[in-house]
Write a protein that holds these residues in place. Structure first.
Motif, PDB file in Angstrom:
ATOM      1  N   ASN A  18      64.727  54.570  76.115  1.00 52.73           N
ATOM      2  CA  ASN A  18      66.068  54.867  75.634  1.00 52.73           C
ATOM      3  C   ASN A  18      66.166  55.117  74.139  1.00 52.73           C
ATOM      4  OD1 ASN A  18      66.868  54.332  78.287  1.00 52.73           O
ATOM      5  ND2 ASN A  18      67.214  52.184  77.848  1.00 52.73           N
ATOM      6  N   ASP A  19      65.741  54.166  73.320  1.00 49.25           N
ATOM      7  CA  ASP A  19      65.990  54.199  71.885  1.00 49.25           C
ATOM      8  C   ASP A  19      64.768  54.701  71.131  1.00 49.25           C
ATOM      9  OD1 ASP A  19      68.359  53.757  70.608  1.00 49.25           O
ATOM     10  OD2 ASP A  19      67.829  51.792  69.836  1.00 49.25           O
ATOM     11  N   THR A  20      65.009  55.337  69.982  1.00 51.54           N
ATOM     12  CA  THR A  20      63.906  55.881  69.190  1.00 51.54           C
ATOM     13  C   THR A  20      62.884  54.807  68.828  1.00 51.54           C
ATOM     14  OG1 THR A  20      65.403  57.534  68.251  1.00 51.54           O
ATOM     15  CG2 THR A  20      63.325  57.160  67.108  1.00 51.54           C
ATOM     16  N   SER A  21      63.374  53.636  68.425  1.00 47.50           N
ATOM     17  CA  SER A  21      62.465  52.567  68.029  1.00 47.50           C
ATOM     18  C   SER A  21      61.532  52.192  69.168  1.00 47.50           C
ATOM     19  CB  SER A  21      63.256  51.340  67.576  1.00 47.50           C
ATOM     20  OG  SER A  21      64.085  50.862  68.615  1.00 47.50           O
ATOM     21  N   SER A  22      62.062  52.065  70.358  1.00 43.44           N
ATOM     22  CA  SER A  22      61.240  51.665  71.497  1.00 43.44           C
ATOM     23  C   SER A  22      60.331  52.793  71.956  1.00 43.44           C
ATOM     24  CB  SER A  22      62.134  51.208  72.652  1.00 43.44           C
ATOM     25  OG  SER A  22      62.872  50.084  72.267  1.00 43.44           O
ATOM     26  N   VAL A  23      60.777  54.047  71.809  1.00 44.05           N
ATOM     27  CA  VAL A  23      59.900  55.181  72.117  1.00 44.05           C
ATOM     28  C   VAL A  23      58.667  55.137  71.226  1.00 44.05           C
ATOM     29  CG1 VAL A  23      59.668  57.691  71.992  1.00 44.05           C
ATOM     30  CG2 VAL A  23      61.722  56.689  72.983  1.00 44.05           C
ATOM     31  N   VAL A  24      58.890  54.980  69.926  1.00 44.91           N
ATOM     32  CA  VAL A  24      57.780  54.946  68.974  1.00 44.91           C
ATOM     33  C   VAL A  24      56.876  53.746  69.235  1.00 44.91           C
ATOM     34  CG1 VAL A  24      57.162  54.777  66.544  1.00 44.91           C
ATOM     35  CG2 VAL A  24      59.105  56.184  67.230  1.00 44.91           C
ATOM     36  N   ALA A  25      57.490  52.581  69.451  1.00 45.70           N
ATOM     37  CA  ALA A  25      56.702  51.373  69.686  1.00 45.70           C
ATOM     38  C   ALA A  25      55.879  51.490  70.960  1.00 45.70           C
ATOM     39  CB  ALA A  25      57.621  50.157  69.761  1.00 45.70           C
ATOM     40  N   THR A  26      56.502  51.973  72.031  1.00 42.13           N
ATOM     41  CA  THR A  26      55.810  52.095  73.317  1.00 42.13           C
ATOM     42  C   THR A  26      54.644  53.071  73.212  1.00 42.13           C
ATOM     43  OG1 THR A  26      57.894  51.662  74.472  1.00 42.13           O
ATOM     44  CG2 THR A  26      56.115  52.640  75.760  1.00 42.13           C
ATOM     45  N   ALA A  27      54.878  54.216  72.584  1.00 39.78           N
ATOM     46  CA  ALA A  27      53.821  55.219  72.463  1.00 39.78           C
ATOM     47  C   ALA A  27      52.718  54.758  71.510  1.00 39.78           C
ATOM     48  CB  ALA A  27      54.415  56.543  71.990  1.00 39.78           C
ATOM     49  N   THR A  28      53.086  54.015  70.463  1.00 41.96           N
ATOM     50  CA  THR A  28      52.090  53.525  69.514  1.00 41.96           C
ATOM     51  C   THR A  28      51.091  52.602  70.206  1.00 41.96           C
ATOM     52  OG1 THR A  28      53.659  53.663  67.681  1.00 41.96           O
ATOM     53  CG2 THR A  28      51.753  52.243  67.356  1.00 41.96           C
ATOM     54  N   VAL A  29      51.573  51.804  71.151  1.00 47.95           N
ATOM     55  CA  VAL A  29      50.677  50.929  71.905  1.00 47.95           C
ATOM     56  C   VAL A  29      49.643  51.754  72.671  1.00 47.95           C
ATOM     57  CG1 VAL A  29      50.570  49.263  73.809  1.00 47.95           C
ATOM     58  CG2 VAL A  29      52.400  49.097  72.114  1.00 47.95           C
ATOM     59  N   TYR A  30      50.040  52.945  73.137  1.00 45.60           N
ATOM     60  CA  TYR A  30      49.165  53.757  73.985  1.00 45.60           C
ATOM     61  C   TYR A  30      48.166  54.577  73.180  1.00 45.60           C
ATOM     62  CZ  TYR A  30      48.126  55.835  78.541  1.00 45.60           C
ATOM     63  OH  TYR A  30      47.517  56.208  79.720  1.00 45.60           O
ATOM     64  N   GLY A  31      48.609  55.094  72.017  1.00 45.94           N
ATOM     65  CA  GLY A  31      47.679  55.890  71.221  1.00 45.94           C
ATOM     66  C   GLY A  31      48.388  56.812  70.254  1.00 45.94           C
ATOM     67  N   ARG A  32      47.647  57.308  69.266  1.00 48.73           N
ATOM     68  CA  ARG A  32      48.239  58.139  68.210  1.00 48.73           C
ATOM     69  C   ARG A  32      48.737  59.472  68.740  1.00 48.73           C
ATOM     70  NH1 ARG A  32      44.829  58.399  62.891  1.00 48.73           N
ATOM     71  NH2 ARG A  32      45.497  56.211  62.968  1.00 48.73           N
ATOM     72  N   GLN A  33      47.973  60.141  69.600  1.00 53.99           N
ATOM     73  CA  GLN A  33      48.416  61.422  70.144  1.00 53.99           C
ATOM     74  C   GLN A  33      49.650  61.249  71.016  1.00 53.99           C
ATOM     75  OE1 GLN A  33      45.066  63.129  72.181  1.00 53.99           O
ATOM     76  NE2 GLN A  33      43.916  63.524  70.288  1.00 53.99           N
ATOM     77  N   ALA A  34      49.703  60.156  71.764  1.00 53.70           N
ATOM     78  CA  ALA A  34      50.885  59.873  72.569  1.00 53.70           C
ATOM     79  C   ALA A  34      52.108  59.694  71.672  1.00 53.70           C
ATOM     80  CB  ALA A  34      50.662  58.620  73.415  1.00 53.70           C
ATOM     81  N   THR A  35      51.921  59.050  70.526  1.00 56.45           N
ATOM     82  CA  THR A  35      53.025  58.836  69.595  1.00 56.45           C
ATOM     83  C   THR A  35      53.535  60.156  69.041  1.00 56.45           C
ATOM     84  OG1 THR A  35      52.050  56.718  68.966  1.00 56.45           O
ATOM     85  CG2 THR A  35      53.756  57.594  67.524  1.00 56.45           C
ATOM     86  N   ASP A  36      52.626  61.050  68.651  1.00 52.99           N
ATOM     87  CA  ASP A  36      53.037  62.361  68.138  1.00 52.99           C
ATOM     88  C   ASP A  36      53.909  63.098  69.149  1.00 52.99           C
ATOM     89  OD1 ASP A  36      51.561  61.798  65.908  1.00 52.99           O
ATOM     90  OD2 ASP A  36      49.856  63.079  66.455  1.00 52.99           O
ATOM     91  N   THR A  37      53.433  63.134  70.398  1.00 54.46           N
ATOM     92  CA  THR A  37      54.178  63.833  71.443  1.00 54.46           C
ATOM     93  C   THR A  37      55.510  63.162  71.713  1.00 54.46           C
ATOM     94  OG1 THR A  37      52.110  64.540  72.496  1.00 54.46           O
ATOM     95  CG2 THR A  37      54.100  64.618  73.843  1.00 54.46           C
TER      96      THR A  37
END
Length: 361
Positions: free
Chosen positions: A209-228
């Motif tokens: 839902n929220d930008t903060s959680s999108v970034v946090a969730t993707a950061t846990v998975y990996g840098r490329q996931a975070t970019d996307t």
């Protein structure tokens, strides 16, 4: 808007606490790389916040200062700053890893997923919300919060539909619960399904839902996931503009039917607000992307910016954990919470389903 000296002084205790928790969480993330820093930051922040509120209650301050809204006393200004401005700064820095071509490519490729999840969410919010006997305003708030951009969408839609403060509180609490759950659940789902970095980024960008959680969730998975995920989420955020315009039009028509009075200028307030709906950090992100594209920011500087952004995300998540008011979540009630959880699951499933149908998994 720059902070005054008194405001800076007031914010320092909360910022310092979030920073300490962020450092501890980052060290824990280095020790256990599969977990990363953001998840421990949320957990430690929530635990410390609970202890602070409990201490305030025992000191007899809960009715006066740390009382009604889960206030953290002197820590509150800094925690609020860290959970919003620090996170927004991190999003801006993430732009150093992307070029305009990559932003357009990712946005174009994921547009069918974004639009499908949004339509499914809004239709389900209307239908399931009615079945659960959730009020019209509340199901609209939960629907746009889940389908678009969490608290930002709720804040933008609230004055347009005239939602009551209690309805806003319920919607915010519901969205917040799903945000926290996403940080823990989505990486596990991604690894279980063997999602690529790109596929997980689309998954997180469309279903959290929220930008903060999108970034946090993707950061846990990996840098490329975070970019996307950041690109997908920021493109998704732009959808709030036509949604608010449409809701403002519906409210204007309903008001005209019930109260056919001459315009006083107040009815056009929703239209004026639309100009301020796009968050500043979206523009900042695009400026940094432009600087990277034209070569002002060299490509070899991207890893450094990414590391700083990751740490800022961890600090922001620590502040969000500190802000967790378990009492408010409990008071939100069963039906709105159930609606939010059902919509969250539907959006997540739709995101994965559309990606599978398009051969993107």
């Amino acid at each position: 808007m720059p902070l005054s000296r008194p405001a800076v002084a007031a914010a320092l205790p909360g910022i310092a606490l979030a920073l300490v928790i962020g450092i501890v969480a980052s060290l824990a993330g280095r020790a256990v790389p599969v977990v990363g820093g953001p998840v421990p930051a949320v957990v430690l922040g929530a635990l410390v916040g609970w202890l602070v509120r409990r201490r305030a209650h025992e000191d007899g301050r809960d009715g006066a200062t740390a009382g009604a809204a889960g206030d953290l006393g002197v820590l509150q200004p800094g925690v609020k700053f860290a959970s919003s401005r620090v996170l927004q700064a991190a999003v801006v820095l993430l732009g150093a890893q992307l070029s305009i071509g990559e932003v357009l490519r990712i946005g174009g490729e994921t547009l069918p997923v974004m639009l499908t999840t949004l339509v499914v969410c809004l239709v389900a919010a209307w239908g399931i919300g009615r079945l659960l006997r959730v009020s019209g305003a509340l199901r609209t708030l939960i629907g746009v919060g889940t389908g678009i951009c969490g608290a930002s969408a709720i804040a933008a839609v609230t004055p347009v539909i005239g939602a009551a403060s209690a309805e806003v509180a319920y919607a915010m609490s519901t969205i917040f619960l799903c945000n926290i759950a996403a940080v823990f659940v989505f990486p596990v789902v991604g690894h279980a399904l063997g999602l690529s970095q790109h596929a997980f980024g689309v998954f997180a960008g469309t279903a959290v839902n929220d930008t903060s959680s999108v970034v946090a969730t993707a950061t846990v998975y990996g840098r490329q996931a975070t970019d996307t995920a950041v690109v997908v989420k920021l493109v998704r955020t732009l959808v709030i503009i036509p949604i608010v315009v449409g809701l403002a039009g519906l409210e204007a028509r309903r008001t005209a039917r019930t109260q056919p009075t001459p315009d006083t200028g107040e009815r056009h307030a929703g239209g004026v607000r639309v100009l301020r709906l796009v968050p500043w950090f979206l523009f900042g992100f695009l400026v940094v992307v432009l600087l990277r594209t034209v070569g002002v920011l060299p490509a070899d500087a991207a890893p450094g910016f990414a590391a700083v952004a990751t740490f800022l995300v961890t600090v922001a998540l620590a502040a969000i954990g500190l802000s967790t008011d378990f009492g408010a979540l409990r008071r939100a009630g069963f039906r709105p919470m159930l609606l939010g959880i059902v919509l969250w699951v539907l959006v997540a499933g739709t995101s994965l389903g559309v990606q599978a149908a398009l051969g993107q998994l």
